[in-house]
Design a protein around this motif. Sequence first.
Motif, mmCIF file in Angstrom:
data_model
loop_
_atom_site.group_PDB
_atom_site.id
_atom_site.type_symbol
_atom_site.label_atom_id
_atom_site.label_comp_id
_atom_site.label_asym_id
_atom_site.label_seq_id
_atom_site.Cartn_x
_atom_site.Cartn_y
_atom_site.Cartn_z
ATOM 1 N N PHE A 34 62.146 8.825 81.347
ATOM 2 C CA PHE A 34 63.849 8.970 81.632
ATOM 3 C C PHE A 34 64.494 7.852 80.722
ATOM 4 O O PHE A 34 65.370 8.299 79.808
ATOM 5 N N THR A 35 64.201 6.637 80.693
ATOM 6 C CA THR A 35 64.723 5.403 80.188
ATOM 7 C C THR A 35 64.512 5.597 78.636
ATOM 8 O O THR A 35 65.427 5.457 78.079
ATOM 9 N N TRP A 36 63.173 5.482 78.397
ATOM 10 C CA TRP A 36 62.841 5.686 76.841
ATOM 11 C C TRP A 36 63.658 7.057 76.279
ATOM 12 O O TRP A 36 64.106 6.982 75.212
ATOM 13 N N GLY A 37 63.349 8.098 76.846
ATOM 14 C CA GLY A 37 63.782 9.491 76.388
ATOM 15 C C GLY A 37 65.298 9.605 76.148
ATOM 16 O O GLY A 37 65.632 9.832 75.097
ATOM 17 N N LEU A 38 66.046 9.155 77.371
ATOM 18 C CA LEU A 38 67.304 9.315 77.203
ATOM 19 C C LEU A 38 68.149 8.545 76.166
ATOM 20 O O LEU A 38 68.987 8.648 75.496
ATOM 21 N N THR A 39 67.587 7.092 76.295
ATOM 22 C CA THR A 39 68.041 6.091 75.372
ATOM 23 C C THR A 39 67.781 6.421 73.901
ATOM 24 O O THR A 39 68.693 6.433 72.894
ATOM 25 N N ALA A 63 69.919 8.305 69.069
ATOM 26 C CA ALA A 63 69.665 8.989 67.735
ATOM 27 C C ALA A 63 70.913 9.998 67.550
ATOM 28 O O ALA A 63 71.086 10.224 66.301
ATOM 29 N N ALA A 64 71.213 10.837 68.776
ATOM 30 C CA ALA A 64 72.127 11.810 68.557
ATOM 31 C C ALA A 64 73.624 11.299 68.507
ATOM 32 O O ALA A 64 74.589 11.908 67.561
ATOM 33 N N VAL A 65 73.947 10.498 69.136
ATOM 34 C CA VAL A 65 75.537 10.039 69.392
ATOM 35 C C VAL A 65 75.877 8.736 68.473
ATOM 36 O O VAL A 65 76.696 8.520 67.752
ATOM 37 N N ALA A 75 63.452 5.162 63.936
ATOM 38 C CA ALA A 75 62.706 4.087 64.028
ATOM 39 C C ALA A 75 63.702 3.095 65.051
ATOM 40 O O ALA A 75 62.969 2.463 65.778
ATOM 41 N N VAL A 76 64.939 2.746 64.675
ATOM 42 C CA VAL A 76 65.821 2.205 65.247
ATOM 43 C C VAL A 76 65.839 2.606 66.728
ATOM 44 O O VAL A 76 66.129 1.872 67.592
ATOM 45 N N LEU A 100 63.321 -1.438 73.913
ATOM 46 C CA LEU A 100 64.101 -2.616 74.531
ATOM 47 C C LEU A 100 64.748 -2.394 75.688
ATOM 48 O O LEU A 100 64.862 -2.953 76.759
ATOM 49 N N ALA A 101 65.276 -1.103 75.986
ATOM 50 C CA ALA A 101 65.781 -0.690 77.055
ATOM 51 C C ALA A 101 65.060 -0.679 78.308
ATOM 52 O O ALA A 101 65.263 -0.875 79.655
#
Length: 181
Positions: free
Chosen positions: A78-83, A88-90, A108-109, A116-117
Amino acid sequence: AMNRAFGTPKITRYFLAGVSFGAHGFGALTRASMQRLWTIYNGCLACIGLAAGAEVIAGELRNNARRTTVTIAAIVAFTWGLTFASFAAVFAARVEFLQGLSQAHVYAVSSLTATLALARSPASALAVMTECEASGSFCSHILSATVVKDVLVVAMFAMNATSSTFIANIATTSTSFTTVA
């Protein structure tokens, strides 16, 4: 007095003192003085890692491996995926230094930002548990999950650094071929 008034752990005061007296607060600790404290900082990190690692009981970790794995997997997913997805999208379209970069660079960024999140401080968890004299299976589970996840974050950070270097080399090579042609 503040932690008694608001019911916060002592570590909250330490964080607030660091922010207040740091280079961006009252300026008591300048960037130059922070660099001189680097050896102490690294020593403290080593002590934190040793203290947190020492609190993890291998037997309990083995007995609760499934629960710990599910906890870590949920946090990571959840943390990695949502971040990653939101960055990337917004945010990528709104972050100045990403303008003009390839989609691979943006990914990559985004991946590094998402990694890091995930970082959590075992020191914070350990400090609160110690101050509150908390113990039991749930505390062991949370501390184990925090320490194991931090090991995972370090590995993911290394993978991000490697893949970012790879992407940068590909971008440089493709730019060279385009320039030559």
